[in-house]
Design a protein around this motif. Structure first.
Motif, PDB file in Angstrom:
ATOM      1  N   HIS A 262       0.803  -1.211   0.000  1.00  0.00           N
ATOM      2  CA  HIS A 262       0.000   0.000   0.000  1.00  0.00           C
ATOM      3  C   HIS A 262       0.848   1.278   0.000  1.00  0.00           C
ATOM      4  O   HIS A 262       1.370   1.698   1.023  1.00  0.00           O
ATOM      5  CB  HIS A 262      -0.923  -0.014   1.226  1.00  0.00           C
ATOM      6  N   PHE A 263       1.002   1.917  -1.178  1.00  0.00           N
ATOM      7  CA  PHE A 263       1.682   3.211  -1.251  1.00  0.00           C
ATOM      8  C   PHE A 263       0.636   4.311  -1.390  1.00  0.00           C
ATOM      9  O   PHE A 263      -0.162   4.327  -2.329  1.00  0.00           O
ATOM     10  CB  PHE A 263       2.645   3.269  -2.441  1.00  0.00           C
ATOM     11  N   GLN A 264       0.630   5.200  -0.423  1.00  0.00           N
ATOM     12  CA  GLN A 264      -0.336   6.290  -0.410  1.00  0.00           C
ATOM     13  C   GLN A 264       0.203   7.413  -1.295  1.00  0.00           C
ATOM     14  O   GLN A 264       1.130   8.117  -0.935  1.00  0.00           O
ATOM     15  CB  GLN A 264      -0.506   6.773   1.040  1.00  0.00           C
TER      16      GLN A 264
ATOM     17  N   ASN B 290      -1.593  10.091  -2.697  1.00  0.00           N
ATOM     18  CA  ASN B 290      -2.091  11.421  -2.343  1.00  0.00           C
ATOM     19  C   ASN B 290      -1.864  11.711  -0.870  1.00  0.00           C
ATOM     20  O   ASN B 290      -2.017  10.829  -0.031  1.00  0.00           O
ATOM     21  CB  ASN B 290      -3.586  11.523  -2.657  1.00  0.00           C
ATOM     22  N   TYR B 291      -1.517  12.937  -0.602  1.00  0.00           N
ATOM     23  CA  TYR B 291      -1.228  13.321   0.774  1.00  0.00           C
ATOM     24  C   TYR B 291      -2.507  13.401   1.601  1.00  0.00           C
ATOM     25  O   TYR B 291      -3.454  14.075   1.236  1.00  0.00           O
ATOM     26  CB  TYR B 291      -0.508  14.676   0.780  1.00  0.00           C
ATOM     27  N   ALA B 292      -2.551  12.671   2.700  1.00  0.00           N
ATOM     28  CA  ALA B 292      -3.644  12.797   3.658  1.00  0.00           C
ATOM     29  C   ALA B 292      -3.004  13.121   5.003  1.00  0.00           C
ATOM     30  O   ALA B 292      -2.315  12.276   5.577  1.00  0.00           O
ATOM     31  CB  ALA B 292      -4.440  11.496   3.748  1.00  0.00           C
ATOM     32  N   MET B 293      -3.170  14.332   5.448  1.00  0.00           N
ATOM     33  CA  MET B 293      -2.566  14.799   6.688  1.00  0.00           C
ATOM     34  C   MET B 293      -2.980  13.919   7.874  1.00  0.00           C
ATOM     35  O   MET B 293      -4.153  13.585   8.015  1.00  0.00           O
ATOM     36  CB  MET B 293      -3.012  16.238   6.933  1.00  0.00           C
ATOM     37  N   THR B 294      -2.020  13.555   8.704  1.00  0.00           N
ATOM     38  CA  THR B 294      -2.356  12.810   9.923  1.00  0.00           C
ATOM     39  C   THR B 294      -2.879  13.796  10.963  1.00  0.00           C
ATOM     40  O   THR B 294      -2.280  14.835  11.193  1.00  0.00           O
ATOM     41  CB  THR B 294      -1.109  12.090  10.467  1.00  0.00           C
ATOM     42  N   VAL B 295      -4.003  13.450  11.561  1.00  0.00           N
ATOM     43  CA  VAL B 295      -4.584  14.309  12.603  1.00  0.00           C
ATOM     44  C   VAL B 295      -4.184  13.717  13.956  1.00  0.00           C
ATOM     45  O   VAL B 295      -4.625  12.632  14.313  1.00  0.00           O
ATOM     46  CB  VAL B 295      -6.120  14.360  12.474  1.00  0.00           C
TER      47      VAL B 295
ATOM     48  N   GLY C 237      16.169   9.257   6.069  1.00  0.00           N
ATOM     49  CA  GLY C 237      16.086  10.248   4.989  1.00  0.00           C
ATOM     50  C   GLY C 237      15.206   9.635   3.907  1.00  0.00           C
ATOM     51  O   GLY C 237      15.625   8.702   3.215  1.00  0.00           O
ATOM     52  N   ASN C 238      14.008  10.149   3.738  1.00  0.00           N
ATOM     53  CA  ASN C 238      13.048   9.563   2.784  1.00  0.00           C
ATOM     54  C   ASN C 238      13.019  10.371   1.476  1.00  0.00           C
ATOM     55  O   ASN C 238      13.547  11.467   1.395  1.00  0.00           O
ATOM     56  CB  ASN C 238      11.660   9.525   3.442  1.00  0.00           C
ATOM     57  N   LYS C 239      12.383   9.810   0.478  1.00  0.00           N
ATOM     58  CA  LYS C 239      12.206  10.398  -0.870  1.00  0.00           C
ATOM     59  C   LYS C 239      13.519  10.478  -1.655  1.00  0.00           C
ATOM     60  O   LYS C 239      13.778  11.463  -2.352  1.00  0.00           O
ATOM     61  CB  LYS C 239      11.557  11.791  -0.776  1.00  0.00           C
TER      62      LYS C 239
HETATM   63  N1  LIG Z   1       8.408  11.159  -4.263  1.00  0.00           N
HETATM   64  C1  LIG Z   1       8.102  10.613  -3.089  1.00  0.00           C
HETATM   65  N2  LIG Z   1       6.976  10.971  -2.467  1.00  0.00           N
HETATM   66  C2  LIG Z   1       6.699  10.397  -1.270  1.00  0.00           C
HETATM   67  C3  LIG Z   1       7.544   9.439  -0.679  1.00  0.00           C
HETATM   68  N3  LIG Z   1       7.019   9.062   0.495  1.00  0.00           N
HETATM   69  C4  LIG Z   1       5.877   9.763   0.645  1.00  0.00           C
HETATM   70  N4  LIG Z   1       5.672  10.553  -0.426  1.00  0.00           N
HETATM   71  C5  LIG Z   1       4.529  11.461  -0.649  1.00  0.00           C
HETATM   72  O1  LIG Z   1       4.627  12.550   0.278  1.00  0.00           O
HETATM   73  C6  LIG Z   1       3.322  12.992   0.654  1.00  0.00           C
HETATM   74  C7  LIG Z   1       3.207  13.094   2.138  1.00  0.00           C
HETATM   75  O2  LIG Z   1       3.304  11.816   2.711  1.00  0.00           O
HETATM   76  P1  LIG Z   1       2.739  11.446   4.165  1.00  0.00           P
HETATM   77  O3  LIG Z   1       3.223  10.063   4.445  1.00  0.00           O
HETATM   78  O4  LIG Z   1       1.307  11.677   4.270  1.00  0.00           O
HETATM   79  O5  LIG Z   1       3.509  12.504   5.084  1.00  0.00           O
HETATM   80  P2  LIG Z   1       3.507  12.610   6.675  1.00  0.00           P
HETATM   81  O6  LIG Z   1       4.932  12.742   7.082  1.00  0.00           O
HETATM   82  O7  LIG Z   1       2.759  11.500   7.265  1.00  0.00           O
HETATM   83  O8  LIG Z   1       2.757  13.998   6.930  1.00  0.00           O
HETATM   84  P3  LIG Z   1       1.903  14.489   8.216  1.00  0.00           P
HETATM   85  O9  LIG Z   1       0.968  13.389   8.572  1.00  0.00           O
HETATM   86  O10 LIG Z   1       1.177  15.716   7.817  1.00  0.00           O
HETATM   87  O11 LIG Z   1       2.889  14.785   9.287  1.00  0.00           O
HETATM   88  C8  LIG Z   1       2.333  12.005   0.021  1.00  0.00           C
HETATM   89  O12 LIG Z   1       1.788  12.580  -1.122  1.00  0.00           O
HETATM   90  C9  LIG Z   1       3.191  10.817  -0.355  1.00  0.00           C
HETATM   91  O13 LIG Z   1       2.721  10.128  -1.482  1.00  0.00           O
HETATM   92  C10 LIG Z   1       8.750   9.078  -1.388  1.00  0.00           C
HETATM   93  O14 LIG Z   1       9.560   8.256  -0.949  1.00  0.00           O
HETATM   94  N5  LIG Z   1       8.975   9.701  -2.572  1.00  0.00           N
END
Ligand SMILES: Nc1nc2c(ncn2[C@@H]2O[C@H](COP(=O)(O)OP(=O)(O)OP(=O)(O)O)[C@@H](O)[C@H]2O)c(=O)[nH]1
Ligand SMILES: [Mg+2]
Lengths: 146, 186
Positions: free
Chosen positions: B31-33, B35-40, B122-124
């Protein structure tokens, strides 16, 4: 007249009826074997608890708990047939004693219980151990069949 | 055979990918999300990790926490007595790396334990052209703060399990050490 003795021993019919952690190498029964060298360990998040059941109603004057790295300890008692309806009877913040066991006494004059519940709310480290619980008291021999 | 239970705080700035990593790990990569869904506040995700070469396991209760300041007051209470820490930043967002010191200090303030096993992630890393935080820089900071360092790309499903598995192993090792320490003096 009955004389006071440690009623918190498996040899006196006491058992651990619930424990929130169990490592089979350090089981909760170690609390009731009368030895400080054997112990029960908690295995993660807090709070943690264990409940000791007596073979019948017990009168307890004083509890002594031997532990390691426990910070906040709460004690509750129940006089029901089952481990329910607990009432708080003591709570303490313990001192940290690195490298040696904590020995903490709880005076409970006139306390009657069929179950005692020990809640470890917080700790000085990730894991704590309980080595022994001693209860100076005697069993009300109403229902004793032993 | 023992099953340990660890409260794993997952912290870092908003949008760095914390929830994405946690969901990928939970679903074994299914499961790769996108779209961003803010964690509450905080979402709690449970996953049991087997410790290799033992019969033991660690149940991780991952406290996937919001990066938004407005939720901090609630989160602080939920973070009490953490077991382990997973700190995440986005390699294409320097600010998120700079915030790590703040998040680290906030989580460490919630425990009295001398050791809180932790990792820096370090992600992304797939955003190659947009990278602003160099691996060496992050690695040095992590080492100074006694954190193990990993790089991941949730999007490319790279390395996403390793930080969590490492934390579970560290927690398990800590348990073994503590039990041995007790046995040495009783
Ligand atoms: N390009 C890219 N996008 C990513 C990666 N990981 C997450 N994303 C995207 O980044 C966005 C934010 O991801 P979330 O996991 O919701 O971020 P979060 O850190 O939980 O954010 P909060 O809940 O607001 O603190 C989403 O649209 C994801 O698809 C990655 O490794 N690479
Ligand atoms: Mg999130």
């Amino acid at each position: 007249m009955t004389k006071l003795s440690d009623v918190c021993l498996s040899s006196c019919g006491a058992t651990v009826v619930l424990a929130t952690s169990c490592d089979e190498r350090y089981p909760p029964e170690n609390i009731l074997d009368g030895k400080s060298e054997t112990f029960w360990t908690t295995t993660g998040i807090f709070p943690q608890e264990f409940i000791i059941g007596f073979s019948g109603p017990a009168k307890i004057n004083k509890l002594t708990v031997q532990s390691y790295l426990v910070r906040n300890l709460k004690i509750e008692k129940s006089i029901s047939k089952d481990p329910v309806n607990f009432e708080k009877c003591a709570e303490k913040e313990l001192e940290n004693s690195e490298g040696q066991l904590q020995t903490e006494e709880f005076m409970l004059p006139g306390c009657q219980a069929t179950y005692l519940r020990f809640i470890i709310e917080s700790s000085f480290d990730q894991f704590v151990s309980i080595h022994r619980v001693m209860a100076d008291g005697n069993m009300d021999n109403i229902s004793s069949t032993a | 055979m023992v099953k340990l239970t660890a409260k794993c705080i997952l912290a870092g700035d908003a949008t760095v990918g914390k929830s994405t990593l946690a969901q990928l790990f939970r679903s074994d990569g299914a499961h790769f999300q996108k779209n961003y869904a803010m964690t509450v506040g905080v979402d709690i995700i449970m996953k049991t990790v087997h410790i290799p070469e033992t019969n033991d396991s660690v149940e991780l209760l991952i406290y996937d926490s919001s990066g938004k300041e407005i939720f901090y007051e609630i989160m602080e209470k939920l973070w009490e007595q953490p077991s382990i820490l997973c700190l995440v930043y986005d390699v294409s967002n320097e600010q998120s790396f700079n915030s790590c010191a703040k998040w680290l200090q906030r989580v460490r303030a919630r425990t009295l334990c001398s050791q809180l096993p932790g990792v820096l992630v370090g992600n992304k890393t797939d955003l190659v052209g947009r990278r602003t935080v160099e691996q060496k820089q992050a690695q040095e900071w992590a080492a100074q703060n006694e954190l193990e360092y990993f790089e991941t790309s949730a999007k490319e499903m790279e390395n996403f399990e390793v930080p969590f598995r490492t934390l579970a192993k560290s927690f398990h090792r800590l348990y073994q050490e503590r039990v041995e320490a007790i046995q040495s003096f009783v």
